[in-house]
Write a protein that holds these residues in place. Structure first.
Motif, PDB file in Angstrom:
ATOM      1  N   ARG A 124     -43.719-101.937  12.858  1.00 49.21           N
ATOM      2  CA  ARG A 124     -44.650-102.671  13.727  1.00 49.21           C
ATOM      3  C   ARG A 124     -46.001-101.953  13.815  1.00 49.21           C
ATOM      4  NH1 ARG A 124     -43.181-102.190  19.878  1.00 49.21           N
ATOM      5  NH2 ARG A 124     -43.944-100.119  19.356  1.00 49.21           N
ATOM      6  N   ASP A 125     -45.984-100.660  14.142  1.00 48.13           N
ATOM      7  CA  ASP A 125     -47.232 -99.964  14.451  1.00 48.13           C
ATOM      8  C   ASP A 125     -48.088 -99.740  13.197  1.00 48.13           C
ATOM      9  OD1 ASP A 125     -46.259-100.009  16.970  1.00 48.13           O
ATOM     10  OD2 ASP A 125     -45.680 -97.894  17.032  1.00 48.13           O
ATOM     11  N   GLU A 126     -47.450 -99.545  12.069  1.00 43.78           N
ATOM     12  CA  GLU A 126     -48.226 -99.355  10.828  1.00 43.78           C
ATOM     13  C   GLU A 126     -48.470-100.684  10.113  1.00 43.78           C
ATOM     14  OE1 GLU A 126     -46.570 -96.242   8.371  1.00 43.78           O
ATOM     15  OE2 GLU A 126     -46.457 -94.857  10.066  1.00 43.78           O
ATOM     16  N   ARG A 127     -48.044-101.760  10.714  1.00 46.55           N
ATOM     17  CA  ARG A 127     -48.216-103.118  10.155  1.00 46.55           C
ATOM     18  C   ARG A 127     -47.759-103.183   8.689  1.00 46.55           C
ATOM     19  NH1 ARG A 127     -52.724-105.244   9.418  1.00 46.55           N
ATOM     20  NH2 ARG A 127     -52.186-107.360  10.001  1.00 46.55           N
ATOM     21  N   ILE A 128     -46.611-102.572   8.431  1.00 46.76           N
ATOM     22  CA  ILE A 128     -46.145-102.468   7.038  1.00 46.76           C
ATOM     23  C   ILE A 128     -45.832-103.855   6.465  1.00 46.76           C
ATOM     24  CG2 ILE A 128     -44.167-101.672   5.639  1.00 46.76           C
ATOM     25  CD1 ILE A 128     -44.336 -99.027   7.243  1.00 46.76           C
ATOM     26  N   ILE A 129     -45.221-104.706   7.290  1.00 46.58           N
ATOM     27  CA  ILE A 129     -44.855-106.045   6.801  1.00 46.58           C
ATOM     28  C   ILE A 129     -46.119-106.867   6.543  1.00 46.58           C
ATOM     29  CG2 ILE A 129     -43.710-108.214   7.488  1.00 46.58           C
ATOM     30  CD1 ILE A 129     -41.675-106.362   9.011  1.00 46.58           C
ATOM     31  N   GLU A 130     -47.026-106.835   7.492  1.00 47.11           N
ATOM     32  CA  GLU A 130     -48.256-107.631   7.369  1.00 47.11           C
ATOM     33  C   GLU A 130     -49.101-107.125   6.205  1.00 47.11           C
ATOM     34  OE1 GLU A 130     -47.091-106.230  10.128  1.00 47.11           O
ATOM     35  OE2 GLU A 130     -46.554-107.935  11.392  1.00 47.11           O
ATOM     36  N   ARG A 131     -49.176-105.790   6.070  1.00 40.80           N
ATOM     37  CA  ARG A 131     -49.994-105.234   4.981  1.00 40.80           C
ATOM     38  C   ARG A 131     -49.412-105.607   3.620  1.00 40.80           C
ATOM     39  NH1 ARG A 131     -50.030 -99.432   6.845  1.00 40.80           N
ATOM     40  NH2 ARG A 131     -50.224 -99.011   4.633  1.00 40.80           N
ATOM     41  N   ALA A 132     -48.096-105.537   3.507  1.00 38.25           N
ATOM     42  CA  ALA A 132     -47.473-105.934   2.229  1.00 38.25           C
ATOM     43  C   ALA A 132     -47.752-107.414   1.960  1.00 38.25           C
ATOM     44  CB  ALA A 132     -45.970-105.671   2.273  1.00 38.25           C
ATOM     45  N   ALA A 133     -47.686-108.231   3.021  1.00 37.28           N
ATOM     46  CA  ALA A 133     -47.875-109.679   2.836  1.00 37.28           C
ATOM     47  C   ALA A 133     -49.307-110.010   2.447  1.00 37.28           C
ATOM     48  CB  ALA A 133     -47.498-110.413   4.122  1.00 37.28           C
ATOM     49  N   GLU A 134     -50.259-109.254   3.016  1.00 39.28           N
ATOM     50  CA  GLU A 134     -51.670-109.577   2.758  1.00 39.28           C
ATOM     51  C   GLU A 134     -52.140-109.058   1.402  1.00 39.28           C
ATOM     52  OE1 GLU A 134     -53.374-107.659   6.169  1.00 39.28           O
ATOM     53  OE2 GLU A 134     -52.405-109.111   7.511  1.00 39.28           O
ATOM     54  N   ASP A 135     -51.614-107.921   0.992  1.00 38.38           N
ATOM     55  CA  ASP A 135     -52.210-107.279  -0.181  1.00 38.38           C
ATOM     56  C   ASP A 135     -51.257-107.151  -1.365  1.00 38.38           C
ATOM     57  OD1 ASP A 135     -54.127-105.893  -1.679  1.00 38.38           O
ATOM     58  OD2 ASP A 135     -53.203-103.995  -1.113  1.00 38.38           O
ATOM     59  N   VAL A 136     -50.191-106.365  -1.196  1.00 42.68           N
ATOM     60  CA  VAL A 136     -49.392-106.007  -2.376  1.00 42.68           C
ATOM     61  C   VAL A 136     -48.537-107.151  -2.886  1.00 42.68           C
ATOM     62  CG1 VAL A 136     -47.600-104.457  -3.258  1.00 42.68           C
ATOM     63  CG2 VAL A 136     -49.450-103.571  -1.870  1.00 42.68           C
ATOM     64  N   SER A 137     -47.936-107.926  -1.962  1.00 49.97           N
ATOM     65  CA  SER A 137     -47.014-108.950  -2.485  1.00 49.97           C
ATOM     66  C   SER A 137     -47.731-110.070  -3.257  1.00 49.97           C
ATOM     67  CB  SER A 137     -46.074-109.484  -1.406  1.00 49.97           C
ATOM     68  OG  SER A 137     -46.750-110.237  -0.472  1.00 49.97           O
ATOM     69  N   PRO A 138     -48.931-110.530  -2.838  1.00 50.51           N
ATOM     70  CA  PRO A 138     -49.601-111.515  -3.695  1.00 50.51           C
ATOM     71  C   PRO A 138     -49.894-110.943  -5.094  1.00 50.51           C
ATOM     72  CG  PRO A 138     -50.669-111.425  -1.549  1.00 50.51           C
ATOM     73  CD  PRO A 138     -49.676-110.309  -1.587  1.00 50.51           C
ATOM     74  N   TYR A 139     -50.267-109.653  -5.100  1.00 51.73           N
ATOM     75  CA  TYR A 139     -50.547-109.005  -6.386  1.00 51.73           C
ATOM     76  C   TYR A 139     -49.265-108.895  -7.213  1.00 51.73           C
ATOM     77  CZ  TYR A 139     -52.290-105.561  -9.713  1.00 51.73           C
ATOM     78  OH  TYR A 139     -52.656-104.917 -10.871  1.00 51.73           O
ATOM     79  N   LEU A 140     -48.175-108.462  -6.560  1.00 50.79           N
ATOM     80  CA  LEU A 140     -46.886-108.349  -7.254  1.00 50.79           C
ATOM     81  C   LEU A 140     -46.461-109.696  -7.833  1.00 50.79           C
ATOM     82  CD1 LEU A 140     -44.137-106.905  -7.925  1.00 50.79           C
ATOM     83  CD2 LEU A 140     -43.380-107.585  -5.656  1.00 50.79           C
ATOM     84  N   GLN A 141     -46.571-110.753  -7.004  1.00 54.46           N
ATOM     85  CA  GLN A 141     -46.104-112.069  -7.461  1.00 54.46           C
ATOM     86  C   GLN A 141     -46.975-112.583  -8.617  1.00 54.46           C
ATOM     87  OE1 GLN A 141     -43.288-113.404  -6.707  1.00 54.46           O
ATOM     88  NE2 GLN A 141     -42.722-112.106  -4.979  1.00 54.46           N
ATOM     89  N   ARG A 142     -48.277-112.283  -8.545  1.00 54.18           N
ATOM     90  CA  ARG A 142     -49.161-112.730  -9.629  1.00 54.18           C
ATOM     91  C   ARG A 142     -48.821-112.011 -10.934  1.00 54.18           C
ATOM     92  NH1 ARG A 142     -54.213-110.805 -10.709  1.00 54.18           N
ATOM     93  NH2 ARG A 142     -54.586-110.057  -8.605  1.00 54.18           N
ATOM     94  N   ARG A 143     -48.652-110.704 -10.861  1.00 54.05           N
ATOM     95  CA  ARG A 143     -48.348-109.945 -12.074  1.00 54.05           C
ATOM     96  C   ARG A 143     -46.936-110.281 -12.588  1.00 54.05           C
ATOM     97  NH1 ARG A 143     -50.134-104.956 -14.260  1.00 54.05           N
ATOM     98  NH2 ARG A 143     -49.776-106.417 -15.939  1.00 54.05           N
ATOM     99  N   TRP A 144     -46.019-110.527 -11.661  1.00 56.15           N
ATOM    100  CA  TRP A 144     -44.632-110.873 -12.040  1.00 56.15           C
ATOM    101  C   TRP A 144     -44.607-112.173 -12.856  1.00 56.15           C
ATOM    102  CZ3 TRP A 144     -40.380-108.005 -11.928  1.00 56.15           C
ATOM    103  CH2 TRP A 144     -39.137-108.631 -12.018  1.00 56.15           C
ATOM    104  N   ARG A 145     -45.442-113.142 -12.409  1.00 55.54           N
ATOM    105  CA  ARG A 145     -45.489-114.434 -13.117  1.00 55.54           C
ATOM    106  C   ARG A 145     -45.967-114.270 -14.569  1.00 55.54           C
ATOM    107  NH1 ARG A 145     -43.806-115.127  -8.635  1.00 55.54           N
ATOM    108  NH2 ARG A 145     -43.587-117.086  -7.488  1.00 55.54           N
ATOM    109  N   GLU A 146     -46.765-113.198 -14.823  1.00 56.14           N
ATOM    110  CA  GLU A 146     -47.219-112.951 -16.209  1.00 56.14           C
ATOM    111  C   GLU A 146     -46.024-112.725 -17.131  1.00 56.14           C
ATOM    112  OE1 GLU A 146     -49.813-109.539 -16.108  1.00 56.14           O
ATOM    113  OE2 GLU A 146     -51.162-110.482 -14.664  1.00 56.14           O
ATOM    114  N   LEU A 147     -44.927-112.220 -16.575  1.00 63.02           N
ATOM    115  CA  LEU A 147     -43.747-111.942 -17.408  1.00 63.02           C
ATOM    116  C   LEU A 147     -43.117-113.226 -17.943  1.00 63.02           C
ATOM    117  CD1 LEU A 147     -42.110-109.098 -15.254  1.00 63.02           C
ATOM    118  CD2 LEU A 147     -43.418-108.826 -17.365  1.00 63.02           C
ATOM    119  N   ALA A 148     -43.485-114.360 -17.356  1.00 64.47           N
ATOM    120  CA  ALA A 148     -42.940-115.640 -17.842  1.00 64.47           C
ATOM    121  C   ALA A 148     -43.352-115.904 -19.294  1.00 64.47           C
ATOM    122  CB  ALA A 148     -43.399-116.786 -16.942  1.00 64.47           C
TER     123      ALA A 148
END
Ligand code: PLP
Length: 452
Positions: free
Chosen positions: A343-367
Motif C-alpha cells: 500500500r505505502d509504496e504503491r507497488i500495485i499501482e506503480r506496476a499497473a501504470e508503468d511496468v505491466s503495460p510495457y511487459l504486455q506490449r513486449r510479450w505480444r511481440e513474441l506472437a
C-alpha cells in the motif's frame, strides 16, 4: 555461463532423492536428474547451489509479489516470534497480529468485505469456502442448496475439497475425486476450444454453460459458483470481456453465491488489488493466500462479504471449522507488513501504470515467433501458446513435450517460466523493472529459438 559444479550440490541432491517426496513431481524423472537446489534470492532473482543467477518469471509459485529479500518482513517475523510465537484464535481468544491484519484487509478490499476467516493456505481457504457456503444455506433454511459448480481445468488446491473443486482430470483420477456435491462446466478457453469463433460470442456461450448446468441440477440444489478471475495453473486462461458480466447476471438471477478464487489474482497480479475489481465481479466470498504474505509465510483466508457474514454472525451458532494455524501470529504479522509495504509504496499501482503495460506490449511481440500461436496476458501475468504450425493450426503431439523442453531451456538461459502442457507462463514479482522485462523477453526469445 554456468558456474563450476559445487561439491555440496550432489550431496544435497542424493539426500533429496533418498528422503524427500516433492509435491507435483514425477519421482523417477527427478531422481534421474537430481533437483535444482535454490539457495537464496534477492529482488526478482533466485540463485541455485551451482551459483547460477536466474530471473524468477514465476515469483516462486505466483506468490512473491513484493519481490525477495524485504528485510522488513524478516524483522516482523523475528519481533513477533520473540513477543508471541504462537497462540490460537479459537475459543474467544485473539492475538494482535490477527486483529491488525483483519482490519487492514477490511481497509484494502472492496467495501462489502469487512470480515476474514484465516487459513494456512489457498487449499484450506477453498475447503473453508465449501464448508461456509453450505452452512450459509442451512442457516437460510435451504439445506438442499449444496452443490458447488466449478470449471474444467480450474485449480483450487490439493486438499480433498480443493482438488475436487479443481477441474483437473489427472488429479481426479488419482484420488477418486471429485467428492459428491461438486459439478464442473467448461472453461472460457477461446484459443483452445473455438479460436475461429467471435471471442465475445464465445465468452457468452462459455458463461451460459453455468445457466445450463443450474437447469440440469435444479436451481434449488445449487449453492455457489467458484472460479478464478483468470485461470492460473490451468494455463492463464484470460476470459473474453463478455464472460464475467454474464456470470454475474446468472448468479444473481439464480440466487447462488459467487465465489472468486483470488489466490493468484489477489494482491495486485492483474493491476488492481483483486482480480474481481479488474473484471467488476463483486463476489460474495473471495479465497486468498499467496500474495497475502508475498509467500514469506504460509497464510491464507476467506474474505466474507456482508451478505454471508450477516447470516453467519447474526443467525449462526458456533461454526465448527478452523485450523490450529488460523491467523497464526507470526504469519499474520508478516502478512500485515507485506500489505503495508504494498500500500505505502504503491507497488500495485506503480506496476499497473508503468511496468505491466510495457511487459504486455513486449510479450505480444513474441506472437511473431514461429512457435507461438497466441501471446496473451493481463497485468503481471501472461502466457504463450506453443504450436507446431500456425496456419493451418496444428498443435504439438503428444501435448506437453515441447513445453517441458522450452521450460528446461529457459532455466539454462537464466529464466524461470512455467509450462502447462505447451503453454508457457510467466507471473513475475510486481517489482519487476523495465530493464528486467527486456531481459525476460530476450531470454524467452532465445529459449524459443532453441526449442524450435
Ligand atoms: N487456488 C488457486 C487459484 C491456486 O492457484 C492455488 C495454488 O496454486 C490454490 C488455490 C491452492 O493454494 P495452496 O497451494 O496455497 O494450497
Amino acid at each position: 555461463q554456468t558456474a563450476p559444479r559445487q561439491p555440496h550440490t550432489s550431496g544435497w541432491q542424493s539426500q533429496d532423492s533418498a528422503h524427500h517426496l516433492h509435491p507435483f513431481t514425477d519421482y523417477k524423472a527427478l531422481n534421474a536428474k537430481g533437483s535444482r537446489i535454490i539457495t537464496h534470492a534477492e529482488g526478482c532473482y533466485i540463485w541455485d547451489s551451482e551459483g547460477n543467477k536466474i530471473l524468477d518469471g514465476m515469483a516462486g509459485l505466483w506468490c512473491v509479489n513484493i519481490g525477495y529479500g524485504r528485510k522488513e518482513l524478516a524483522d516482523a517475523a523475528y519481533a513477533q516470534m520473540q513477543e508471541l510465537p504462537y497462540y490460537n484464535n479459537f475459543f474467544q481468544c485473539s492475538t494482535p497480529p490477527a486483529v491488525e491484519l483483519s482490519a487492514l484487509l477490511a481497509e484494502l478490499t472492496p467495501p462489502q468485505f469487512k470480515h476474514v476467516f484465516f487459513t494456512g493456505s489457498g487449499s484450506e481457504s477453498n475447503d473453508t469456502v465449501l464448508r461456509m457456503v453450505r452452512y450459509y444455506w442451512k442457516l437460510k433454511g435451504k439445506p438442499y442448496k449444496k452443490i458447488i459448480i466449478a470449471r474444467d481445468n480450474a485449480y483450487h488446491g490439493s486438499t480433498v475439497a480443493g482438488a475436487s473443486l479443481s477441474g483437473m482430470k489427472a488429479m481426479h483420477a488419482q484420488g477418486d475425486l471429485p467428492i459428491p456435491g461438486i459439478a464442473h462446466i467448461e472453461q472460457p478457453y477461446h484459443f483452445g476450444v473455438a479460436p475461429e469463433m467471435d471471442v465475445n460470442e464465445f465468452g457468452l456461450r462459455a458463461a451460459r454453460a453455468l445457466e445450463r448446468k443450474i437447469d440440469e441440477l435444479g436451481e434449488c440444489n445449487v449453492a455457489a459458483f467458484i472460479a478464478e478471475p483468470i485461470q492460473g495453473a490451468g494455463g492463464v486462461i484470460v476470459p473474453p470481456d463478455s464472460y464475467w458480466p454474464e456470470i454475474k447476471r446468472i448468479c444473481a438471477e439464480r440466487d447462488i453465491l459467487l465465489v472468486a478464487d483470488e489466490v493468484i489474482t489477489g494482491f495486485g497480479r492483474l493491476g488492481t488489488w483483486f482480480g474481481s475489481q479488474h473484471y467488476g465481479i463483486e463476489p460474495d466470498l473471495m479465497a486468498i493466500a499467496k500474495g497475502l504474505s508475498s509467500g514469506y509465510q504460509p497464510i491464507g483466508g476467506v474474505l466474507v462479504g456482508d451478505k454471508v457474514a450477516d447470516v453467519l454472525i447474526g443467525e449462526g451458532g458456533e461454526f465448527f471449522h478452523g485450523f490450529t494455524y488460523s491467523g497464526h501470529p507470526v504469519a499474520a504479522a508478516v502478512a500485515a507488513t507485506n500489505l503495508r509495504i504494498l500500500r505505502d509504496e504503491r507497488i500495485i499501482e506503480r506496476a499497473a501504470e508503468d511496468v505491466s503495460p510495457y511487459l504486455q506490449r513486449r510479450w505480444r511481440e513474441l506472437a511473431d515467433h514461429p512457435l507461438v500461436g497466441e501471446a496473451r496476458g493481463v497485468g503481471m501475468v501472461a502466457a504463450l501458446e506453443l504450436v507446431k504450425s500456425k496456419s493451418p493450426r496444428e498443435d504439438f503431439a503428444p501435448a506437453g513435450k515441447v513445453g517441458t523442453l522450452c521450460r528446461d531451456i529457459c532455466v539454462e538461459n537464466g529464466l524461470v517460466m512455467r509450462a502447462v502442457r505447451d503453454t508457457m507462463i510467466i507471473s513475475p514479482p510486481l517489482v519487476l523493472s523495465r530493464e528486467q522485462v527486456d531481459e525476460l523477453i530476450e531470454k524467452a526469445t532465445r529459449s524459443l529459438d532453441q526449442a524450435a
